[in-house]
Design a protein around this motif. Structure first.
Motif, PDB file in Angstrom:
ATOM      1  N   PRO A 182       0.828  -1.209   0.000  1.00 25.39           N
ATOM      2  CA  PRO A 182       0.000   0.000   0.000  1.00 25.39           C
ATOM      3  C   PRO A 182       0.862   1.259   0.000  1.00 25.39           C
ATOM      4  CG  PRO A 182       0.104  -0.943   2.207  1.00 25.39           C
ATOM      5  CD  PRO A 182       0.776  -1.926   1.286  1.00 25.39           C
ATOM      6  N   VAL A 183       0.298   2.357  -0.455  1.00 20.72           N
ATOM      7  CA  VAL A 183       0.974   3.649  -0.378  1.00 20.72           C
ATOM      8  C   VAL A 183       0.835   4.136   1.050  1.00 20.72           C
ATOM      9  CG1 VAL A 183       1.010   6.029  -1.199  1.00 20.72           C
ATOM     10  CG2 VAL A 183       0.514   4.157  -2.790  1.00 20.72           C
ATOM     11  N   THR A 184       1.977   4.201   1.734  1.00 22.31           N
ATOM     12  CA  THR A 184       1.952   4.521   3.153  1.00 22.31           C
ATOM     13  C   THR A 184       3.210   5.259   3.548  1.00 22.31           C
ATOM     14  OG1 THR A 184       2.058   3.543   5.385  1.00 22.31           O
ATOM     15  CG2 THR A 184       2.811   2.168   3.582  1.00 22.31           C
ATOM     16  N   GLU A 185       3.087   6.191   4.483  1.00 18.22           N
ATOM     17  CA  GLU A 185       4.245   6.932   4.977  1.00 18.22           C
ATOM     18  C   GLU A 185       5.221   6.021   5.711  1.00 18.22           C
ATOM     19  OE1 GLU A 185       2.515  10.128   7.205  1.00 18.22           O
ATOM     20  OE2 GLU A 185       1.947  11.253   5.381  1.00 18.22           O
ATOM     21  N   ALA A 186       4.775   4.813   6.097  1.00 20.92           N
ATOM     22  CA  ALA A 186       5.678   3.851   6.729  1.00 20.92           C
ATOM     23  C   ALA A 186       6.719   3.328   5.743  1.00 20.92           C
ATOM     24  CB  ALA A 186       4.883   2.679   7.309  1.00 20.92           C
ATOM     25  N   SER A 196       6.923   4.122  -1.363  1.00 21.02           N
ATOM     26  CA  SER A 196       5.638   3.676  -1.911  1.00 21.02           C
ATOM     27  C   SER A 196       4.879   4.825  -2.570  1.00 21.02           C
ATOM     28  CB  SER A 196       4.777   3.032  -0.822  1.00 21.02           C
ATOM     29  OG  SER A 196       4.369   3.999   0.157  1.00 21.02           O
ATOM     30  N   VAL A 197       5.179   6.055  -2.189  1.00 22.77           N
ATOM     31  CA  VAL A 197       4.500   7.213  -2.781  1.00 22.77           C
ATOM     32  C   VAL A 197       4.768   7.303  -4.279  1.00 22.77           C
ATOM     33  CG1 VAL A 197       6.355   8.922  -2.486  1.00 22.77           C
ATOM     34  CG2 VAL A 197       3.957   9.654  -2.343  1.00 22.77           C
TER      35      VAL A 197
END
Length: 242
Positions: free
Chosen positions: A213-217, A221-222
């Protein structure tokens, strides 16, 4: 997003250089965003060789580097500015006044970051941004948890990142604990992005960045949201993408 899986690091370096050369020929006044670390070294060597053979010129190009340790002087043996001069700048026809770098000795960090953003805006932004990926999924020095909306800013480096970079300093104790970096927002404004990943240690991060998933973690991913990204990975880095 375009993914190219190549056999090894040598082919990754050659292919990455060919993309940069093609973009420089297409747009001689190109604005290049450049990365440091071990991964792009082979690409820089290929670019130097191409310049020496008359295949490419950087005389009208402009460069912005992603990041710099803080605090660190530009002439420090392990500053990213010195790295870039050794690997590329001093061996090609890039004009000194067209080289842009974050100052690792800036007394006023907020002002320095604002200066860098203003210089990026003044040239109309980056045409081609070269990125590596950290073992924890960072791009630039944007560590996991970095908000996607941030522009150039100061970061505290994670222990994992510091350990990964300790080989350049000789010991973990000598690695700076902070850095200045283009933010994810700054990176995402680039017109084209070239992400390079080499080696088994990058396999988990690359899989999370491209398939998760696109995630700040997982900051990288962005890139799934960017309209023009090319990923070049060698087989070792791409082993979890099947």
């Amino acid at each position: 997003m375009k993914l190219e899986i190549v056999p090894d690091y040598a082919e990754l370096s050659r292919r990455a250089a060919e993309i940069v050369i093609a973009e420089c020929r297409k747009r001689p006044q190109i604005v290049l965003g450049l990365a440091t670390g071990a991964t792009p070294i082979g690409m820089y060597r290929q670019l130097v060789q191409a310049y020496q053979r008359g295949r490419v010129s950087f005389s009208r190009a402009t460069t912005f580097n992603l990041d710099e340790y803080y605090p660190i002087a530009p002439d420090h043996p392990h500053s990213f500015r010195r790295f870039m001069h050794q690997q590329l700048f001093d061996q090609v026809d890039l004009a000194a006044e067209r080289i842009h770098f974050l100052r690792g000795t800036a007394a006023d960090v907020e002002r320095e970051c604002s200066r860098y953003e203003a210089e990026l805006e003044a040239v109309g932004g980056i045409d081609l941004q070269v990125l590596g990926i950290g073992e924890n999924g960072h791009i630039g020095f944007n560590e996991p948890g970095t908000p996607f909306h941030l522009k150039t800013h100061k970061v505290a480096l994670t222990e994992q990142t510091m350990r990964a970079n300790a080989r350049f300093f000789g010991s973990l104790a000598d690695v700076p604990r902070h850095a200045l970096t283009m933010g994810i927002c700054s990176i995402m404004r680039s017109r084209k992005i070239l992400l390079l990943a080499s080696g088994e240690k990058k396999a988990d991060a690359l899989a999370a960045a491209l398939l998760g998933p696109v995630t700040e973690a997982v900051p990288a991913s962005v890139l799934q949201l960017h309209p023009d990204v090319t990923v070049i990975a060698d087989k070792a880095a791409a082993q979890r993408l099947a």
